[in-house]
Design an enzyme around this catalytic site. Structure first.
Site, short mmCIF file in Angstrom:
data_model
loop_
_atom_site.label_atom_id
_atom_site.label_comp_id
_atom_site.label_asym_id
_atom_site.label_seq_id
_atom_site.Cartn_x
_atom_site.Cartn_y
_atom_site.Cartn_z
N ASP A 199 8.37 2.24 -4.81
CA ASP A 199 6.91 2.37 -4.88
C ASP A 199 6.47 3.83 -4.83
O ASP A 199 5.44 4.16 -4.24
CB ASP A 199 6.24 1.57 -3.76
CG ASP A 199 4.77 1.26 -4.08
OD1 ASP A 199 4.39 1.40 -5.26
OD2 ASP A 199 4.02 0.91 -3.16
N SER A 216 -3.32 3.74 0.22
CA SER A 216 -2.01 3.80 -0.45
C SER A 216 -1.84 5.11 -1.20
O SER A 216 -2.71 5.52 -1.97
CB SER A 216 -1.88 2.64 -1.43
OG SER A 216 -1.82 1.40 -0.76
N HIS A 239 2.22 1.35 -7.17
CA HIS A 239 1.26 0.26 -7.36
C HIS A 239 -0.17 0.76 -7.53
O HIS A 239 -1.04 0.01 -7.98
CB HIS A 239 1.36 -0.74 -6.19
CG HIS A 239 0.77 -0.26 -4.90
ND1 HIS A 239 1.54 0.24 -3.88
CD2 HIS A 239 -0.50 -0.23 -4.45
CE1 HIS A 239 0.76 0.57 -2.87
NE2 HIS A 239 -0.49 0.28 -3.18
#
Length: 496
Positions: free
Chosen positions: A173, A247, A143
């Protein structure tokens, strides 16, 4: 008269008052001197306290050691680890939601409205971890770079590189990008299967674009699934602060080994509340290996559908209450000619563990199978009719049957139909052929067909797969009547 804080002597000693003052004068001078000295001492103390504020070195700081032993610090480990954690800036474009009314030609002309932009620039900030210094491979989240046309990687020493995408896997992911392998530092990978609840961990990343930031905490839980964050979930939970921008960053142990890739947080208030999630490095490394080798993940298929073992199901299958209380999953469907059928698995079997790993619910089976490569053999410990046994099943290549819509009907030109993917929430619950792609401004788009729709019947015949849609449609050359399911609603499309 007072001058400069000093008391002047009286000028006429023959005056009675002057006589009294001459007697009291030495005493008053002594008292005032003591007061003045005390005030001066207090001022010196206050100035000393101020001087010990931030940025001023004080010799009375914390000692470097106690009883000959140095104070504990993460600094030596971090000095070796942080050069391998990078900041990622991804720039791309995304579709702008369009309003039918605002795009209506009559409405725009009547109100003299300008044309609305169909795409806009998008930017995202995240983190990444160099895991192969010789080849320049960086692990991050899908993402973070999902919509990127340009990816800039910044190292701790300020160097910047333009990165190329090696491969991504949206279902876990995980993404792999590559930068120029010029004097890079890489992190050593830990064995995340040996991580325990209570282990100390450190999260490193780029929260809110501030730059490289380090936080610490412990492993709060392991094997977190069913959160709805990714298609396949097996998260490490930690209370080390993880925020927006972290992230793709590193979760390391106290030896400086990479145990996970920071991915998500539970943030009901919009900020960190001490519940963060990381992808175990064993899982991420396996995905990375497939992305580097094949450019995509080749997931296998076992061919079964399971559901959580509940007390009611335990009773229905003749199990005692204790069997339902310790987790497990019940096989409720075995597909014909599947790996599960060839292994001898049956409906009603209760799966307790896979390869020695306890199965808490049906989602755990789905995750284990989805993360297993084609050809891998799994040992499933099951209960059948109250008896324990072990069944070995080999993950098979999925039957990836695709149908070109143009071969079925002219109005379906450009539409792609596939079977329902194993990671789809409806897999095993409904049958049908899934609409994988619909070109914009096509005839199929104008009649209302959308990606994600399910064709569950054609001309009155129930469709259970893309193959059956292909076979049944060929028997009706004069036109098609499709029953299409979208969510919980159904509609009828007539294609003359």
């Amino acid at each position: 008269m007072l001058t400069s804080g000093a008391l002047c002597r009286p000028t006429s000693p023959s005056n009675p008052i002057a006589v009294v003052m001459s007697v009291l004068y030495p005493t008053l001078v002594s008292i005032l001197a003591r007061v003045r000295n005390r005030i001066a001492g207090q001022l010196v103390l206050i100035m000393a306290i101020i001087a010990t504020g931030p940025g001023v070195r004080v010799d009375a700081a914390l000692p470097a050691s106690v009883d000959g032993k140095p104070l504990p610090s993460l600094a030596p480990m971090l000095e070796k680890v942080t050069p391998a954690v990078v900041n990622i800036a991804a720039v791309g474009t995304e579709q702008v939601p369009q309003s039918r009314l605002m795009n209506d030609p009559f409405f725009k002309r009547f109100f003299n409205l300008p044309d609305q932009p169909r795409r806009r620039r998008s930017e995202s900030l995240g983190s990444g971890v160099i895991v192969d210094a010789k080849r320049g491979f960086v692990l991050t989240n899908h993402h973070v770079i999902e919509k990127a046309n340009e990816i800039t990687v910044t190292l701790r020493d300020g160097r910047r590189f333009q990165a190329q995408v090696v491969g991504t896997d949206p279902d876990t992911d995980v993404a792999v990008i590559r930068i120029e392998p010029a004097r890079l530092s890489a992190l050593r990978l830990a064995d995340s299967a040996r991580v325990r609840v209570g282990d100390f961990v450190v999260a490193i990343g780029n929260p809110f674009g501030l730059g490289q930031t380090v936080t610490s905490g412990i492993v709060s839980a392991l094997g977190r699934t069913g959160l709805g964050i990714e298609g396949y979930e097996d998260f490490i939970q930690t209370d080390a602060s993880i925020n927006v921008g972290n992230s793709g960053g590193a979760l390391v142990n106290l030896r400086g080994e990479l145990v996970g890739i920071n991915t998500a947080i539970l943030a009901p208030s919009g900020g960190n509340v001490g519940v963060g999630f990381a992808i175990p490095i064993n899982m991420a490394a396996d995905i990375m290996d497939q992305l580097v080798r094949h450019g995509k993940v080749r997931r296998g298929l076992l061919g079964l559908v399971a559901q959580d073992l509940t007390p009611d199901l335990a009773e229905a299958f003749g199990l005692d209450a204790r069997s339902a209380g310790v987790g497990g999953a019940v096989i409720v469907r075995v597909f014909p000619n599947s790996a599960a059928e060839r292994a001898g698995l049956r409906e009603g079997d209760v799966v307790r563990s896979v390869d020695g790993r306890p199965i808490a619910n049906a989602g755990a089976i789905r995750t284990l199978v989805g993360l297993s490569r084609v050809g891998r053999t799994l040992a499933l410990d099951i209960l059948r009719d109250g008896r324990a046994s072990t069944v070995k099943a080999t993950i098979a290549e999925p039957d990836d049957y695709r149908v070109e819509g143009g071969d079925l009907h002219r109005q379906l030109e450009g539409v792609m139909f596939t079977d329902i993917a194993t990671q789809h929430p409806l897999y095993g619950r409904v049958d049908g052929a899934m609409v994988q792609a619909v070109p914009r401004r096509s005839a199929a788009s104008r009649i209302g067909l959308r990606p994600g729709d399910l064709v569950i019947a054609v001309n009155g015949r129930v469709v259970r797969s893309a193959r059956e849609l292909d076979e049944f449609s060929g028997t009706y050359p004069d036109g098609l009547i499709l029953i299409v399911r979208r969510g919980n609603a159904q509609r009828r499309l007539v294609l003359p």
